[in-house]
Design a protein around this motif. Structure first.
Motif, mmCIF file in Angstrom:
data_model
loop_
_atom_site.group_PDB
_atom_site.id
_atom_site.type_symbol
_atom_site.label_atom_id
_atom_site.label_comp_id
_atom_site.label_asym_id
_atom_site.label_seq_id
_atom_site.Cartn_x
_atom_site.Cartn_y
_atom_site.Cartn_z
ATOM 1 N N ALA A 78 22.658 -31.433 8.683
ATOM 2 C CA ALA A 78 21.961 -32.695 8.982
ATOM 3 C C ALA A 78 21.690 -33.509 7.713
ATOM 4 O O ALA A 78 21.856 -34.727 7.717
ATOM 5 C CB ALA A 78 20.653 -32.416 9.715
ATOM 6 N N ASN A 79 21.287 -32.820 6.627
ATOM 7 C CA ASN A 79 20.881 -33.557 5.418
ATOM 8 C C ASN A 79 21.728 -33.245 4.192
ATOM 9 O O ASN A 79 21.318 -33.541 3.072
ATOM 10 C CB ASN A 79 19.396 -33.277 5.121
ATOM 11 C CG ASN A 79 18.504 -33.858 6.196
ATOM 12 O OD1 ASN A 79 18.619 -35.030 6.528
ATOM 13 N ND2 ASN A 79 17.656 -33.025 6.779
ATOM 14 N N ASN A 106 19.613 -19.622 7.160
ATOM 15 C CA ASN A 106 18.919 -20.915 7.262
ATOM 16 C C ASN A 106 17.653 -20.921 6.390
ATOM 17 O O ASN A 106 16.954 -19.913 6.301
ATOM 18 C CB ASN A 106 18.564 -21.146 8.742
ATOM 19 C CG ASN A 106 17.682 -22.366 8.930
ATOM 20 O OD1 ASN A 106 16.466 -22.255 9.041
ATOM 21 N ND2 ASN A 106 18.288 -23.536 8.946
ATOM 22 N N ASP A 107 17.367 -22.074 5.786
ATOM 23 C CA ASP A 107 16.241 -22.146 4.841
ATOM 24 C C ASP A 107 14.881 -21.870 5.488
ATOM 25 O O ASP A 107 14.044 -21.150 4.929
ATOM 26 C CB ASP A 107 16.240 -23.492 4.093
ATOM 27 C CG ASP A 107 16.223 -24.715 4.999
ATOM 28 O OD1 ASP A 107 16.247 -24.567 6.236
ATOM 29 O OD2 ASP A 107 16.171 -25.841 4.454
HETATM 30 C C1 BGC Z 1 18.215 -28.730 9.447
HETATM 31 C C2 BGC Z 1 17.622 -27.337 9.512
HETATM 32 C C3 BGC Z 1 16.768 -27.081 8.291
HETATM 33 C C4 BGC Z 1 15.738 -28.171 8.114
HETATM 34 C C5 BGC Z 1 14.932 -27.997 6.844
HETATM 35 C C6 BGC Z 1 17.102 -29.740 9.275
HETATM 36 O O1 BGC Z 1 17.644 -31.021 9.179
HETATM 37 O O2 BGC Z 1 18.930 -29.042 10.629
HETATM 38 O O3 BGC Z 1 18.649 -26.385 9.590
HETATM 39 O O4 BGC Z 1 16.151 -25.832 8.412
HETATM 40 O O5 BGC Z 1 16.359 -29.434 8.078
HETATM 41 O O6 BGC Z 1 15.729 -28.067 5.714
#
Ligand code: BGC
Length: 248
Positions: A78-79, A106-107
């Motif tokens: 996403a980012n 995943n973070d």
């Molecule tokens: C992502 C997640 C991530 C979160 C924090 C979101 O845009 O889709 O996977 O854990 O951002 O970084």
């Protein structure tokens, strides 16, 4: 035992050897700026610089801000640069780090794993959420301490928007929202999660958890307990190392 943890974030790539008995960094962490565009190759260079700074030669756990399946494959971005999608991150980082064993997750899941073991979620049963507020909103869902990975609840719809576009700390900064205004948005977001999952506890993580006193007292009408994360910005690094240790 020590294992290396790396946290890939929207602004920085941070890492340090982690003391897994204490759940804390064994040395002061080292940080490089996240490259823009944050392509796989450019980010892998950053990770190499961070790991290389310590001359580390053992297993490495790495967080990623998107869906990660099987400890390796990136499914969403996403980012970060979209070219991450379908990347075999274990192979990419393993090659760049001269064959060191790599685990990727995943973070928010990493931060949650660390908070449940060493922080605000210790000994907490039932349904618990760790939410990270930063560039996006990350979610980690636990049932009796067991992680349900990749929940991605930062992308729930809120007021007709992707929730993270409305209630992340980036949204607060981009739209110059007051703490009151932003807390109201976070409250609506938590109310939505509560309607869906009826959790016992929300743990609020991400950099903004350091400023919890500025906004948590403004949040009302939520049944669940709401507490700030305790490991704050190191949770991702610690959780990544914990996961890599488990993979050994
Ligand atoms: C992502 C997640 C991530 C979160 C924090 C979101 O845009 O889709 O996977 O854990 O951002 O970084």
């Amino acid at each position: 035992m020590q294992i290396f943890g790396v946290d890939i974030g929207g602004s920085g790539i941070k890492g340090a050897p982690v003391d897994l008995d204490r759940g804390d960094l064994a040395e002061e962490r080292y940080k490089v700026l996240t490259p823009h565009p944050a392509t796989p190759e450019a980010v892998a260079d950053g990770v190499k610089e961070v790991v290389g700074h310590f001359g580390w030669t053992g297993p490495v756990g790495i967080t990623f801000p998107g869906v990660v399946t099987g400890g390796s494959t990136i499914r969403t971005a996403a980012n970060v640069d979209k070219s991450w999608i379908d990347t075999d991150a274990r192979a990419l980082f393993g090659e760049r780090l001269d064959g060191l064993p790599i685990t990727v997750l995943n973070d928010a899941d990493a931060a949650g794993v660390a908070e449940m073991q060493f922080g605000a979620g210790r000994d907490r049963r039932g349904t618990v959420f760790l939410l990270t507020f930063g560039t996006g909103i990350g979610s980690a869902l636990f049932m009796d301490g067991l992680l349900v990975p990749n929940t991605e609840l930062g992308h729930l719809e809120l007021n007709g928007h992707d929730a993270e576009k409305h209630a992340s700390t980036k949204a607060k900064e981009d739209h110059d929202l007051s703490w009151e205004h932003w807390a109201h948005r976070v409250q609506k977001y938590l109310a939505h999660l509560e309607m869906l999952f009826s959790p016992e506890l929300f743990i609020i993580g991400g950099g903004v958890s350091r400023k919890a006193q500025k906004f948590l007292p403004l949040i009302e009408g939520i049944r669940a307990e709401i507490v700030p994360a305790q490991l704050q910005n190191n949770a991702g690094i610690v959780g990544a190392a914990m996961r890599a240790a488990k993979a050994e």
